[in-house]
Design a protein around this motif. Structure first.
Motif: not given
Length: 211
Positions: A1, A151, A167, A172, A187, A189-190
Motif C-alpha cells: 500500500m 488510490s 471505497v 484504501t 467494505q 480494507h481493514m
C-alpha cells in the motif's frame, strides 16, 4: 500500500460527537412525531438534509436543516476530541491530509477550535458536492485538491456510508470502530479500534516517522 495522503471523516473519527448528535436527533424526532431510533440509524455519515428526506419525506429538508442547525448550536461543549486525535494530527503536521465531512464549514470550524485541533489546508464539506456520502464525490474532490490519486489516499471512516463512499472513490479505507461494529464496516480494507492504531499503521507503512 502506497500512501500519499490521509483523509479523515470528522464525527466519530476526530471528534467524539455521538452523544451530542444523539441528543439533537432525538429532540428533532420527538418534535416531529417520529421514532428517534429509526431516525438515528439514518444519520451516520450523511448530510442532515439527506437524513430528513429519508426519515420524513413530507417535510421540507431545507427548513428542517435550519432547525437542526439551531439545535446543533446549543451543543457548544458537546464535541470533545477523540482520544489520540491531537497526537495524530500533530504527527501529520508536515504531511498531506484533509477532512472530508458531511457537516458544514462554520460548525466544524467552531468545534475544531473548541477541541484544540488544527484544520488542514484541504477541507471538503457536504455543501461542496452535489452528491454527498455514500456517493464518492467528496473523497474524489479531496484527492483532487491535494493533487494525489484517490488510490494513494488512506481514508479513516467510522460510518458505513462513508466507507462505501471512500471505497467507491478508489481509496484504501480504515474502518474506525468508534460508532459501528467491525461487521457493519465490511467494505473497509481493514479496521482499527483507536486512532493510536491508525497512527501505528501509518508508521508501519512509512508515512509517519517513528516517535
Amino acid at each position: 500500500m502506497t500512501i500519499s495522503a490521509v483523509l479523515f471523516d470528522v464525527d466519530g473519527v476526530l471528534l467524539d460527537s455521538t452523544a451530542a448528535h444523539r441528543r439533537i436527533w432525538t429532540s428533532w424526532s420527538l418534535a416531529r412525531g417520529l421514532n428517534p431510533e429509526k431516525v438515528w440509524r439514518l444519520t451516520f455519515g450523511r448530510r442532515p438534509e439527506d437524513t430528513v428526506k429519508d426519515a420524513a419525506p413530507h417535510l421540507d429538508p431545507v427548513i428542517e436543516r435550519r432547525v437542526l442547525d439551531e439545535l446543533l448550536a446549543q451543543e457548544k461543549d458537546g464535541f470533545p476530541p477523540l482520544d489520540g486525535a491531537a497526537d495524530l494530527l500533530e504527527a501529520l503536521s508536515d504531511s498531506p491530509w484533509a477532512i472530508v465531512t458531511s457537516g458544514d464549514r462554520t460548525s466544524v470550524g467552531e468545534r475544531f477550535a473548541a477541541a484544540g485541533l488544527p484544520l488542514p489546508a484541504v477541507q471538503v464539506y457536504g455543501s461542496d458536492v452535489e452528491h454527498a456520502k455514500p456517493a464518492p464525490d467528496c473523497f474524489a474532490l479531496a484527492a483532487s485538491r491535494l493533487g494525489v490519486a484517490p488510490s494513494a489516499c488512506l481514508v479513516v471512516e467510522d460510518a458505513p456510508a462513508g466507507v462505501s463512499a471512500a471505497v467507491a472513490a478508489g481509496c484504501t479505507v480504515i474502518g474506525l470502530t468508534t460508532t459501528h461494529r467491525e461487521e457493519s464496516l465490511g467494505q473497509a480494507h481493514m479496521c482499527a479500534a483507536s486512532l493510536a492504531e491508525v497512527r501505528n499503521l501509518l508508521i508501519a507503512q512509512g508515512f509517519l516517522a517513528r516517535p
